[in-house]
Structure formats: C-alpha cells, structure tokens
Design a protein around this motif. Structure first.
Motif, mmCIF file in Angstrom:
data_model
loop_
_atom_site.group_PDB
_atom_site.id
_atom_site.type_symbol
_atom_site.label_atom_id
_atom_site.label_comp_id
_atom_site.label_asym_id
_atom_site.label_seq_id
_atom_site.Cartn_x
_atom_site.Cartn_y
_atom_site.Cartn_z
ATOM 1 N N VAL A 210 -17.385 -9.182 2.562
ATOM 2 C CA VAL A 210 -16.786 -8.290 2.485
ATOM 3 C C VAL A 210 -16.357 -7.946 4.035
ATOM 4 N N ASN A 211 -15.257 -8.026 4.440
ATOM 5 C CA ASN A 211 -15.293 -7.461 6.233
ATOM 6 C C ASN A 211 -14.494 -6.842 6.578
ATOM 7 N N LYS A 212 -15.023 -6.107 7.126
ATOM 8 C CA LYS A 212 -13.654 -4.564 7.844
ATOM 9 C C LYS A 212 -15.196 -3.322 7.636
ATOM 10 N N ALA A 213 -16.042 -3.420 7.695
ATOM 11 C CA ALA A 213 -17.276 -2.948 6.687
ATOM 12 C C ALA A 213 -17.801 -2.216 8.419
ATOM 13 N N VAL A 221 -16.025 -0.825 1.297
ATOM 14 C CA VAL A 221 -16.686 -1.812 1.588
ATOM 15 C C VAL A 221 -17.901 -2.881 0.356
ATOM 16 N N LEU A 222 -18.689 -1.570 0.422
ATOM 17 C CA LEU A 222 -19.665 -1.219 -0.019
ATOM 18 C C LEU A 222 -19.197 -1.193 -1.506
ATOM 19 N N ARG A 223 -18.542 -0.344 -2.250
ATOM 20 C CA ARG A 223 -18.048 -0.464 -3.262
ATOM 21 C C ARG A 223 -17.440 -1.924 -3.656
ATOM 22 N N ALA A 248 -22.059 -7.940 3.046
ATOM 23 C CA ALA A 248 -20.596 -6.875 3.979
ATOM 24 C C ALA A 248 -20.754 -6.764 5.381
ATOM 25 N N CYS A 249 -19.683 -6.860 6.279
ATOM 26 C CA CYS A 249 -19.873 -7.634 7.682
ATOM 27 C C CYS A 249 -18.515 -6.369 8.423
ATOM 28 N N SER A 250 -18.507 -6.752 9.520
ATOM 29 C CA SER A 250 -17.658 -6.257 10.412
ATOM 30 C C SER A 250 -17.957 -7.415 11.395
ATOM 31 N N ALA A 251 -16.502 -8.285 11.624
ATOM 32 C CA ALA A 251 -16.283 -9.135 12.681
ATOM 33 C C ALA A 251 -16.271 -8.593 13.787
#
Length: 350
Positions: A210-213, A221-223, A248-251
């Motif tokens: 799940v991107n854009k964290a 995102v965590l939810r 969770a990630c943030s590119a």
C-alpha cells in the motif's frame, strides 16, 4: 562501478546476422539489445525466424534473474515505486531491466511509450535498461513479445527484471504467469479499500504494497494494510507454503522499499525450499509454448488469403445471428485441414 565501454556495432541500416546479435547481447551492448528486441517485436516471418534462432543460442545464458511483476490501480504510484526500487537495487550492485507495457489505441495502434519520461532518473543509470512496448491487440494489453524480451535482457546480464502491467483486464493474469513474484501496488483513502481490489487479483498476488504512506495519509494506509491482511487470510489457505505479506511504503520518500525487496527474496527462498520454484518456471514455459501456438494459429486464420475471407464471412454470419459462434469456429478449423482434427459435435453443425 563504471560499466565497461560497449563494443562497436554495425550501422543501424545494416541487418545483423544471428551471430552478431548473439555476440552483441552477450557483450552487453545496449544498442544490439535494443535492435534485437525490435526484431523480436516484428511480425515479419523472416524477422521472427531470425529472432528464434538467436534466442535458441541465448537460452543457456538466461533464467538467472529475479523476475518481478508489478501491477496496480491507476494513480497508485507504480512508476514512482519502480524507479525508486530500481535505483536502490542498482546502488546495491544489481543490473535492472524494466519492461513496461503501454496501452495501444485500438483505433490507430499507437501507444504512449512514455516510461523513460516517467522514470527520468532511472533511465540515466548505465546499469538500468527501460523498454516500453506497445501492447497491440494481444489479450489483456500484454505485449506478445514480453517473455522473449525478458530472456534477451537476462542474456545481456540484467539480474533483476521488473515487468509493469497496464493494470487492466487480463494483463495481470498474463504477467503473473511470466514472473517469479507478483506485486500489487494499491493506495488508501479512496473509500472502502476492499471494493477496489478484485478477488482474482488477490488470488494471484504474492506480495501487496500500500503506497503513499506519508504525511497525513499514513494513518489511512495503515488502516488499509490491516484490511488487506484480513482479506488475504481468507483468500489464501493456511497450508500454503507462502502467505502474501501486506506492507506499507512511500515510494516518494523511499520508505518501506527495502522491506518489499526483502519480501521478494524471502518469497523466492520459500518456493525453493518447497521445491516449487523450478516447477513454477517450468509450468510457465509450457503455458508459454501453447500461447505461442494459439497466437500463430490465429495469425494464420486472420492473414492467410483464403482463410481471411472465410473468417470475414463467418464473422458476418455470427454478427447477424445466422450462425452460432461454435459452428463458425468449426468451419474455420475444418478449413485449416489439420490431419486428425476431431469432428465438431453434430449439434454445432451450421
């Protein structure tokens, strides 16, 4: 580490021999690799024959890469994630090939081919190779030649191959069947998270990110991560050797991408321990063979002068409701004159 200088290649206007293609690809010449992929994508019979001969010579030098397929909903940040992940891998000593499938217009046949613009920093790296391919009219928008292009990149020394799908239709299924690990990139904050993911995709993926964290979106995102984890527990049987993780990630901030890559490596190790890795690749190769058979037969039916005319007439009959689809298909198959072809069921005779 600075790569060695590329060997000279003949002028582009001169056709290369099979030996020149093999030598150039194995010498890691980007120019020869690009020309060979163009040859692979050609539909001319002589080009296809030459490409097959070259691939047969290159085959012993393929199969050593990590093949990662990446799909995702529009706006999920696939290209940003691929660029950030690719840069991380290159800095860790890998050589990365990115094969992206651009949607082609059904009207003009044209495609955007804008991936080098979307991955500007990655495209400047000497140890990266980005190849956008128009999808054409193939099922699910996946380029017919992507598998062969992947083998060519492996022979040219790229030890990580990333395949990005257009994220629509059956392209996900096709790409999942040519890679070792299939990653879905999703986003949060767009309503009910589970409404945006298809059951079929859930069953195919090996890893979900799940991107854009980042910023105020991180709690959403965590939810979403928790919701997807619950969905995956239901979809994947507990006795399976691999339970797809949800990360969770943030590119944009290059956060969480190391965890994604470690999960890719862990997935491969798990399959190898279970004896499933080689079986998976062998099964993909067999299905690929039959895909090529089907593709070739469809080309014959559509392009052979006598059959093409018959096909047009039968299509007209089906369109007008004068002929069933199965009866039309039987007529075409009969016209091929294949020895030993089973007769169609009597009820389908037109």
């Amino acid at each position: 580490m600075t790569p060695p200088p590329e060997p000279p290649i003949p002028p582009a206007r001169r056709r290369l021999s099979a030996e020149q293609y093999v030598e150039g690809v194995l010498a890691r010449s980007r120019g020869v690799l690009s020309r060979f992929i163009t040859l692979i994508e050609s539909r001319r019979a002589d080009d296809r024959d030459l490409a097959r001969r070259v691939l047969n010579e290159l085959l012993p030098h393929t199969g050593q890469s990590i093949r990662l397929g990446i799909t995702g909903v529009p706006g999920a940040g696939k290209s940003t994630l691929i660029e950030a992940l690719g840069l991380n891998l290159i800095h860790a000593g890998h050589r990365v090939a990115v094969l992206t499938i651009d949607p082609s217009s059904r009207v003009t046949g044209g495609s955007i081919l804008g991936d080098k613009t979307r991955m500007e920093r990655l495209s400047l790296e000497p140890n990266a190779y980005i190849r956008p391919s128009p999808s054409g009219a193939t099922l699910g928008g996946v380029a017919r030649s992507t598998r062969e292009t992947m083998l060519a990149c492996e022979a040219a020394g790229f030890d990580v191959v990333l395949v990005e799908t257009v994220g629509v239709g059956q392209s996900e299924t096709t790409v999942a069947d040519m890679v070792d690990t299939f990653l879905a990139v999703l986003i949060a904050g767009a309503g009910d998270e589970l409404q945006g993911i298809k059951r079929g995709l859930i069953e195919m993926i090996d890893l979900l990110a799940v991107n854009k964290a980042d910023g105020s979106n991180r709690p959403h995102v965590l939810r979403a991560v928790n919701q997807y984890r619950n969905a995956l527990r239901v979809m994947h049987p507990p006795e399976s050797p691999w339970q797809p993780p949800v990360l969770a990630c943030s590119a944009l901030e290059n956060a969480g991408l190391d965890a994604i890559w470690n999960a890719v490596l862990d997935h491969r190790r798990t399959l190898e321990r279970a004896g499933a890795f080689q079986q998976r690749r062998q099964g993909q190769a067999i299905r690929w063979m039959w895909d090529l058979v089907n593709d070739h037969l469809q080309r014959i039916l559509r392009e052979a002068p006598g059959l093409a005319t018959l096909a047009t007439d039968l299509e007209s009959g089906v369109r007008k409701g004068e002929l069933t689809a199965s009866a039309a298909a039987d007529r075409l198959i009969d016209a091929l004159g294949l020895p030993g072809a089973p007769p169609p069921p009597p009820s389908d005779r037109g």
